[in-house]
Design an enzyme around this catalytic site. Structure first.
Site, PDB file in Angstrom:
ATOM      1  N   HIS A 420      34.349  51.861  50.996  1.00 19.14           N
ATOM      2  CA  HIS A 420      33.462  52.556  49.755  1.00 19.14           C
ATOM      3  C   HIS A 420      34.791  52.651  48.818  1.00 19.14           C
ATOM      4  O   HIS A 420      34.742  52.094  47.426  1.00 19.14           O
ATOM      5  CB  HIS A 420      32.935  53.814  50.025  1.00 19.14           C
ATOM      6  N   CYS A 751      67.477  27.299  44.376  1.00 18.78           N
ATOM      7  CA  CYS A 751      66.965  28.299  44.511  1.00 18.78           C
ATOM      8  C   CYS A 751      67.584  29.722  44.094  1.00 18.78           C
ATOM      9  O   CYS A 751      67.163  30.802  44.635  1.00 18.78           O
ATOM     10  CB  CYS A 751      66.426  28.402  46.052  1.00 18.78           C
TER      11      CYS A 751
END
Length: 796
Positions: A420, A751
């Site tokens: 919830h 990279c």
């Protein structure tokens, strides 16, 4: 006769019947009538219609009395609490009209006969006509009653469902959403219970609930009835499955996380009312996953079928019957948060200060919030909750909603991604950390904290109110480029966060980061577990690897799931995974590592990278890495994974490593496997043509290459001015590698950090003909625009 309108069986309903039976019951009917033929199992049952509800109101003259109470509330002459209590009491004292009562009793007896029992055990659930809509979830607004058997008990439960249309939280929610209280009717669903009390149950989404990544199914589950998962009373197991490859027959379970599962909800000992109880789980239950891999895949397949049928992301509840071992779907509704988000923008948060981590849990949302702790353990005390505070409690239920919308962040002891607190936090746009275990016991009110959900799956609560920034990234009108723009991804947790960026894969995924964060154990300590001399390490490994008879499987299983999650985020674009490149001192810091690592004067240039893979000292550990890669590609199906060999000093060493890979089932070309090499030392540049004849591509590690070409420690503050990727010696080396690679038809990318930090370096790379740049995610949009401008100039 009006009586037939009072009761409708689920198998006669579909999604066009929301006005008659509410969203929940209409969806159950749609599942049964539309998807039963595709093998999806849904327990049978019937619905009391909106007509039945209105007949109940009319027979007891309730509508004018309700209007009087609501008018007093809207005119601020009466509190919300008194209004709700008074209206609910009206329902509790009201009687069913005779023909409605008869219809309910008859339907319940028919349901019992269908299951060949005298009195079927049922779940009696509220289903409002304004519930489970694509733009309003009404999560938990009305009541559900479980293990209800006997027609008198069913009637009472139906009456209590009617009353729950006017809980305080339901009145408040309708006020906020602008729904007319008396235009919303309530249907009741009476559904045969699945004996999940003797097995397990949970919640499932056909979308990633935190990032909106659409290609996965997220499953949570715990022992016993599913209410504990929905309420957030337990921290459940969590599983993630990649949908596209699931449909192709692979087994792409990319995440399996074991929850604590401290409690479970089961049937009580007494028959009749109130026969649900909470009991503690056993140690064996806590250590075991609630469902098998086959069951995970079955639920995920059902999620795909249900999503396809409804044409939108779905929120589903599932249960397993402990008597038969069968799985069932017991509810399905539209997902109401991620599917409503506006495309085209990405908001990112970043901490600007470091801080002490007080606790961790599951991150809900991706924002950061700071404030003072407001520790409140009961809804009786929610008037103490201050606006803008960080609410700390054990768990939340719908009674907390009025204050949840006023706080800056939420921290709970229990719960998973589908509890919830998580659902409401997402809907409200409030960051939350759930399942911390002990936040309510370790934190105190008025304590300054910063709640960060911007660092991946793990949410962190820091001491103090730290500085942070929020950045809006606009994804509209980003130009296409010839040069492929890829990302560097540090961890599986971060991969899904950036799925919306306009990139063409991942140019660098560091295996050692996955090992360090997910596995934590030196692979050779797992290979030699039975003979470890370090008994403290032995005990720690024993505890971490519970459930794995073969300790090596712990390494392979967790590594392949980590790689799989990263690969899923960009599938089918290439994802380049660098084989482990720890330095000796870093390996030693892994659990059990000191027994297998010696001291080195210069670990940066020591026993690392390719040299390890064929060495007797590490070869068996490397075999585990290979097994994980092989499983990712051939069992999960991620053939977009490219293997990259780091720190390969010699051509002869390249041959040895490629042979070891073949011995471990990884041969170039088989299942389209490509193997790249890092270009990070001068030898890779000088002998680029020889390396190009062996590997399928290069990835330039510009930081290490610059360090070794210029002879400058990249971490030295004294020499910082000398460390420069744009130095002529470095750019000459890069140009040479690109030329050699292209001569042999090989791809070459970069990279390193350089293109992200230095626009002039990115411009040079475009001119040099680089095939791809792999960037830090937060610089992708900026550099992609720069690259497009440079390419346009070159072609002009």
């Amino acid at each position: 006769m009006a009586q037939p309108d009072y009761i409708l069986w689920f198998d006669s309903l579909n999604n066009q019947d929301v006005d008659r039976v509410g969203g929940k019951n209409a969806s159950l009917g749609e599942l049964i009538s539309g998807l039963k033929s595709q093998g999806i199992q849904v327990p049978d049952g019937f619905a009391l219609t909106a007509t039945a509800y209105r007949s109940f109101l009319a027979a007891n003259d309730l509508e004018p009395q309700i209007q009087t109470q609501l008018r007093a509330f809207s005119q601020e002459r009466q509190s919300l609490a008194k209004t709700g209590k008074t209206i609910r009491r009206l329902f509790q004292h009201a009687a069913f009209p005779q023909e409605l009562e008869t219809a309910i009793r008859r339907a319940y007896r028919d349901l019992s006969r269908r299951y060949q029992v005298d009195e079927a055990d049922t779940a009696v659930r509220s289903s409002a006509t304004a519930e489970d809509l694509p733009d309003a979830s009404f999560a938990g607004q009305q009541e559900t009653f479980l293990n209800v058997s006997g027609d008198a008990e069913v009637l009472d439960a139906c009456r209590r469902c009617y009353a729950s249309l006017f809980t305080n939280r339901a009145i408040s929610y309708r006020e906020e959403k602008g729904f007319d209280h008396l235009q919303v009717a309530l249907s009741v669903g009476v559904q045969k219970m699945v004996r999940a009390d003797q097995a397990c149950a949970g919640v499932m989404f056909s979308i990633d609930t935190e990032t909106g990544f659409p290609d996965v199914t997220l499953i949570t589950g715990s022992w016993g009835l599913g209410e504990t998962v929905v309420q957030g009373a337990v921290t459940p197991d969590q599983f993630t499955v990649f949908k596209p490859l699931l449909q192709e027959g692979f087994r792409p379970i990319i995440e399996k996380t074991k929850g604590s599962k401290l409690q479970k909800m089961v049937y009580g000992d007494d028959a009749g009312k109130d026969t649900i109880q909470i009991v503690e789980t056993t140690g064996k239950e806590r250590q075991a996953f609630v469902i098998s891999d086959d069951e995970i895949l079955q639920l995920a397949r059902w999620a795909v079928v249900i999503e396809d049928h409804y044409g939108r992301p779905m929120d589903m509840e599932w249960a397993k019957d402990g008597n038969t071992g069968e799985l069932f779907i017991v509810q399905a509704r539209p997902e109401t948060v991620q599917s409503q988000r506006q495309a085209g923008t990405l908001k990112t948060y970043k901490l600007k200060q470091a801080g002490e981590v007080l606790l961790t849990g599951l991150s809900i949302g991706d924002a950061i919030a700071s404030g003072r702790v407001c520790r409140v353990l009961s809804t009786k005390d929610i008037d103490q909750v201050e606006d803008g505070s960080i609410l700390v409690t054990e768990m939340t239920d719908p009674d907390w909603v009025p204050v949840m919308k006023r706080v800056a962040g939420i921290v709970t002891d229990y719960g998973g991604r589908t509890c919830h607190a998580a659902i409401v936090s997402r809907e409200l746009g409030i960051p939350a950390i759930v399942g911390t275990g002990d936040a309510s016991r370790t934190l105190h009110s008025n304590q300054d904290v910063t709640l960060s959900c911007a660092e991946g799956d793990q949410g962190k609560l820091y001491a103090g109110q730290l500085e942070f920034e929020a950045i809006d990234v606009t994804l509209d009108d980003i130009p296409a480029t010839r040069t492929k723009i890829m990302m560097n991804i540090a961890s599986p947790a971060a991969a899904f966060h950036w799925w919306q960026l306009p990139v063409e894969g991942i140019g660098l995924a560091r295996m050692e980061f996955i090992i360090n964060t997910l596995i934590k154990i030196h692979p050779m300590a797992l290979v030699n577990y039975d003979n470890l001399q370090d008994r403290d390490a032995w005990k720690t490994i024993r505890d971490l690897t519970k459930g794995y008879g073969d300790k090596r499987e712990y390494f392979v299983d967790n590594l392949c799931r980590g790689i799989g999650k990263i690969a899923a985020s960009q599938y089918p674009h290439p994802v380049i995974v660098r084989l482990s490149d720890f330095k000796t001192n870093e390996y030693a810091d892994l659990i059990g590592g000191r027994e297998f690592e010696g001291a080195e004067a210069n670990p940066m240039l020591g026993f690392r990278g390719a040299a390890r893979y064929y060495s007797p000292r590490y070869r068996e550990g490397f075999a585990l890495e290979c097994q994980a890669i092989k499983r990712v590609r051939e069992v999960m199906g991620f053939d977009n994974v490219i293997v990259m060999v780091p720190f390969c000093r010699k051509v002869a060493e390249a041959d040895r490593v490629l042979q070891v890979l073949v011995e471990n089932g990884l041969k170039q070309g088989v299942y389209n496997l490509q193997i790249y090499v890092m270009c990070e030392i001068p030898a890779n540049v000088l002998l680029a043509e020889q390396f190009a004849q062996r590997f399928d591509g290069f990835s330039i590690g510009s930081n290490d290459l610059t360090q070794l070409i210029l002879g400058v420690d990249r971490d030295s503050g004294e020499l910082a001015d000398l460390f420069d990727e744009t130095d002529a010696a470095v750019t000459l080396a890069i140009t040479k590698v690109i030329t050699a690679a292209h001569k042999y038809g090989r791809k070459v990318g970069i990279c390193g950090q350089g293109p992200s930090d230095k626009p002039e370096f990115a411009a040079f790379l475009v001119k040099a003909g680089i095939d791809s740049m792999s960037l830090n995610p937060d610089s992708v949009v900026q550099v992609k625009r720069l690259v497009a401008e440079q390419e346009a100039q070159l072609s002009a």
